[in-house]
Design a protein around this motif. Structure first.
Motif, PDB file in Angstrom:
ATOM      1  N   VAL A 156      25.269  48.482  40.911  1.00  0.00           N
ATOM      2  CA  VAL A 156      24.797  48.273  39.543  1.00  0.00           C
ATOM      3  C   VAL A 156      25.844  48.810  38.580  1.00  0.00           C
ATOM      4  CG1 VAL A 156      22.965  48.734  37.883  1.00  0.00           C
ATOM      5  CG2 VAL A 156      22.411  48.507  40.319  1.00  0.00           C
ATOM      6  N   TYR A 157      26.379  47.912  37.748  1.00  0.00           N
ATOM      7  CA  TYR A 157      27.443  48.251  36.800  1.00  0.00           C
ATOM      8  C   TYR A 157      26.963  48.082  35.376  1.00  0.00           C
ATOM      9  CZ  TYR A 157      30.700  47.721  40.709  1.00  0.00           C
ATOM     10  OH  TYR A 157      31.360  47.861  41.887  1.00  0.00           O
ATOM     11  N   GLU A 158      27.650  48.749  34.449  1.00  0.00           N
ATOM     12  CA  GLU A 158      27.401  48.468  33.042  1.00  0.00           C
ATOM     13  C   GLU A 158      27.804  47.015  32.800  1.00  0.00           C
ATOM     14  OE1 GLU A 158      29.874  50.651  30.314  1.00  0.00           O
ATOM     15  OE2 GLU A 158      31.614  50.442  31.592  1.00  0.00           O
ATOM     16  N   TYR A 159      27.120  46.361  31.882  1.00  0.00           N
ATOM     17  CA  TYR A 159      27.391  44.957  31.582  1.00  0.00           C
ATOM     18  C   TYR A 159      28.465  44.855  30.506  1.00  0.00           C
ATOM     19  CZ  TYR A 159      26.756  40.183  30.023  1.00  0.00           C
ATOM     20  OH  TYR A 159      26.966  38.877  29.682  1.00  0.00           O
ATOM     21  N   LEU A 160      29.436  43.977  30.724  1.00  0.00           N
ATOM     22  CA  LEU A 160      30.474  43.721  29.733  1.00  0.00           C
ATOM     23  C   LEU A 160      30.195  42.367  29.081  1.00  0.00           C
ATOM     24  CD1 LEU A 160      33.689  44.865  31.628  1.00  0.00           C
ATOM     25  CD2 LEU A 160      32.361  46.101  29.922  1.00  0.00           C
ATOM     26  N   PRO A 161      29.727  42.361  27.842  1.00  0.00           N
ATOM     27  CA  PRO A 161      29.323  41.105  27.209  1.00  0.00           C
ATOM     28  C   PRO A 161      30.480  40.154  26.901  1.00  0.00           C
ATOM     29  CG  PRO A 161      29.213  42.889  25.640  1.00  0.00           C
ATOM     30  CD  PRO A 161      29.503  43.507  26.977  1.00  0.00           C
ATOM     31  N   ASN A 162      31.698  40.639  26.879  1.00  0.00           N
ATOM     32  CA  ASN A 162      32.829  39.794  26.519  1.00  0.00           C
ATOM     33  C   ASN A 162      33.502  39.141  27.705  1.00  0.00           C
ATOM     34  OD1 ASN A 162      32.475  40.364  23.810  1.00  0.00           O
ATOM     35  ND2 ASN A 162      33.704  42.200  23.936  1.00  0.00           N
ATOM     36  N   GLY A 163      32.852  39.094  28.840  1.00  0.00           N
ATOM     37  CA  GLY A 163      33.423  38.440  30.010  1.00  0.00           C
ATOM     38  C   GLY A 163      34.175  39.413  30.888  1.00  0.00           C
ATOM     39  N   SER A 164      34.842  38.853  31.883  1.00  0.00           N
ATOM     40  CA  SER A 164      35.537  39.678  32.854  1.00  0.00           C
ATOM     41  C   SER A 164      37.024  39.753  32.551  1.00  0.00           C
ATOM     42  CB  SER A 164      35.348  39.103  34.258  1.00  0.00           C
ATOM     43  OG  SER A 164      36.052  37.885  34.374  1.00  0.00           O
ATOM     44  N   LEU A 165      37.683  40.672  33.198  1.00  0.00           N
ATOM     45  CA  LEU A 165      39.131  40.778  33.084  1.00  0.00           C
ATOM     46  C   LEU A 165      39.784  39.498  33.582  1.00  0.00           C
ATOM     47  CD1 LEU A 165      41.676  42.400  32.465  1.00  0.00           C
ATOM     48  CD2 LEU A 165      41.502  43.400  34.751  1.00  0.00           C
ATOM     49  N   ARG A 166      39.227  38.911  34.620  1.00  0.00           N
ATOM     50  CA  ARG A 166      39.756  37.659  35.154  1.00  0.00           C
ATOM     51  C   ARG A 166      39.747  36.579  34.070  1.00  0.00           C
ATOM     52  NH1 ARG A 166      36.330  35.827  39.722  1.00  0.00           N
ATOM     53  NH2 ARG A 166      37.173  37.697  40.666  1.00  0.00           N
ATOM     54  N   ASP A 167      38.630  36.471  33.306  1.00  0.00           N
ATOM     55  CA  ASP A 167      38.555  35.497  32.218  1.00  0.00           C
ATOM     56  C   ASP A 167      39.600  35.785  31.146  1.00  0.00           C
ATOM     57  OD1 ASP A 167      36.409  34.306  33.487  1.00  0.00           O
ATOM     58  OD2 ASP A 167      34.914  35.291  32.233  1.00  0.00           O
ATOM     59  N   TYR A 168      39.764  37.062  30.809  1.00  0.00           N
ATOM     60  CA  TYR A 168      40.721  37.453  29.794  1.00  0.00           C
ATOM     61  C   TYR A 168      42.141  37.108  30.213  1.00  0.00           C
ATOM     62  CZ  TYR A 168      43.507  40.423  26.739  1.00  0.00           C
ATOM     63  OH  TYR A 168      44.427  40.869  25.847  1.00  0.00           O
ATOM     64  N   LEU A 169      42.478  37.385  31.468  1.00  0.00           N
ATOM     65  CA  LEU A 169      43.819  37.114  31.954  1.00  0.00           C
ATOM     66  C   LEU A 169      44.108  35.618  32.049  1.00  0.00           C
ATOM     67  CD1 LEU A 169      44.171  39.845  34.709  1.00  0.00           C
ATOM     68  CD2 LEU A 169      45.232  39.819  32.447  1.00  0.00           C
ATOM     69  N   LYS A 170      43.089  34.808  32.265  1.00  0.00           N
ATOM     70  CA  LYS A 170      43.257  33.358  32.334  1.00  0.00           C
ATOM     71  C   LYS A 170      43.256  32.718  30.951  1.00  0.00           C
ATOM     72  CE  LYS A 170      41.351  32.501  36.905  1.00  0.00           C
ATOM     73  NZ  LYS A 170      40.282  31.819  37.642  1.00  0.00           N
TER      74      LYS A 170
END
Length: 78
Positions: free
Chosen positions: A62-76
């Motif tokens: 269980v992780y904190e939720y990141l509303p702005n997407g994932s690092l993978r999305d950011y890098l792409k």
């Protein structure tokens, strides 16, 4: 097999849940590594592991939720 889902705790905090199947050796290793590493690595740019549990044939992280997407999305560039 790994599944990701989003949820909300009773206090209103949004979470991300990673569900891993215990029968898969890769999933068991991933679970162990993520729990151990998250206890040693603390940084403002890392997602916080809030908790974990094992139930029947599944392991849950269980992780904190990141509303702005994932690092993978950011890098792409998404």
């Amino acid at each position: 097999m790994t599944m990701l889902t989003q949820g909300v705790l009773p206090d209103g905090q949004e979470i991300a849940v990673k569900k891993l199947h215990r029968g898969d050796r890769g999933s068991e290793l991933q679970f162990d590594n993520e729990v151990v590493l998250s206890t040693h690595l603390q940084h403002k740019n890392l997602v916080k592991l809030l908790g974990f549990c094992i139930e029947n044939d599944f392991q849950f992280l269980v992780y904190e939720y990141l509303p702005n997407g994932s690092l993978r999305d950011y890098l792409k560039g998404k």
